[in-house]
Design a protein around this motif. Structure first.
Motif, short mmCIF file in Angstrom:
data_model
loop_
_atom_site.label_atom_id
_atom_site.label_comp_id
_atom_site.label_asym_id
_atom_site.label_seq_id
_atom_site.Cartn_x
_atom_site.Cartn_y
_atom_site.Cartn_z
N MET A 100 60.14 59.62 83.86
CA MET A 100 59.90 59.77 85.28
C MET A 100 58.96 60.95 85.52
O MET A 100 59.08 61.98 84.88
N GLN A 101 58.03 60.76 86.42
CA GLN A 101 57.05 61.80 86.76
C GLN A 101 57.16 62.12 88.25
O GLN A 101 57.07 61.22 89.08
N ARG A 102 57.37 63.40 88.57
CA ARG A 102 57.37 63.83 89.97
C ARG A 102 55.94 64.06 90.40
O ARG A 102 55.16 64.68 89.68
N MET A 103 55.61 63.59 91.60
CA MET A 103 54.23 63.71 92.08
C MET A 103 54.24 64.20 93.52
O MET A 103 55.02 63.72 94.35
N GLY A 104 53.36 65.18 93.80
CA GLY A 104 53.20 65.71 95.14
C GLY A 104 51.76 65.57 95.58
O GLY A 104 50.85 65.61 94.76
N MET A 105 51.58 65.40 96.87
CA MET A 105 50.22 65.23 97.41
C MET A 105 50.18 65.74 98.84
O MET A 105 51.21 65.81 99.50
N MET A 106 48.99 66.11 99.30
CA MET A 106 48.81 66.62 100.66
C MET A 106 47.63 65.94 101.34
O MET A 106 46.70 65.50 100.69
N MET A 155 48.71 67.08 93.72
CA MET A 155 49.01 68.48 93.43
C MET A 155 49.59 68.61 92.03
O MET A 155 50.20 67.68 91.51
N GLU A 156 49.44 69.80 91.45
CA GLU A 156 50.01 70.09 90.14
C GLU A 156 51.44 70.61 90.33
O GLU A 156 51.69 71.51 91.14
N GLN A 157 52.38 70.04 89.58
CA GLN A 157 53.74 70.56 89.60
C GLN A 157 53.78 71.83 88.77
O GLN A 157 53.34 71.83 87.61
N VAL A 158 54.28 72.92 89.34
CA VAL A 158 54.35 74.18 88.61
C VAL A 158 55.80 74.66 88.40
O VAL A 158 56.02 75.60 87.64
N PHE A 159 56.77 74.02 89.05
CA PHE A 159 58.16 74.43 88.89
C PHE A 159 59.08 73.29 89.29
O PHE A 159 58.79 72.56 90.24
N HIS A 160 60.18 73.16 88.58
CA HIS A 160 61.24 72.23 88.94
C HIS A 160 62.54 72.75 88.35
O HIS A 160 62.55 73.24 87.23
N THR A 161 63.60 72.65 89.10
CA THR A 161 64.92 72.95 88.57
C THR A 161 65.82 71.77 88.87
O THR A 161 65.73 71.16 89.93
N GLY A 162 66.60 71.39 87.92
CA GLY A 162 67.50 70.23 88.08
C GLY A 162 68.86 70.70 88.28
O GLY A 162 69.89 70.52 88.23
#
Length: 109
Positions: free
Chosen positions: A1-7, A102-109
């Motif tokens: 799974m890949q998290r993706m963000g966009m603006m 956008m580039e993902q730079v942090f994630h906490t599960g």
């Protein structure tokens, strides 16, 4: 799974219309998104800057093919004709992008 963000930007005079569209999103469009391996699709609005932030989790293995699958859908194309005029693409977006990814730079599960 890949998290993706966009603006993307949103026209201030179109915010109410955009909210109304998404409060009653078309079932066929939502189904197509799901069939394209996208889950947890969320859009946030930031005012007064008038920015939309989109987030989804991509569960597929061929993102380009899944995006082409969505784009080929006539019902989605009709949806985009309503949503598109509300949006203002960022000048810094990459070639071929409408929403700027956008580039993902942090994630906490």
């Amino acid at each position: 799974m890949q998290r993706m963000g966009m603006m993307i930007g949103i026209r201030p005079e179109k915010i109410a219309e955009y909210k109304a569209l998404h409060a009653d999103a078309w079932p066929a469009v939502l189904q197509r998104i799901e069939q394209a391996n996208i889950r947890n699709y969320t859009i946030f609005l930031r005012e007064p800057e008038n920015l939309l932030f989109g987030y989804w989790e991509y569960h597929g293995s061929d993102f380009a093919a899944d995006m082409a699958f969505i784009a080929a859908d006539p019902e989605t194309q009709r949806w985009w004709k309503l949503c598109g005029p509300c949006q203002v693409p960022l000048a810094s977006r990459a070639a071929g992008e409408h929403w700027a990814f956008m580039e993902q730079v942090f994630h906490t599960g």
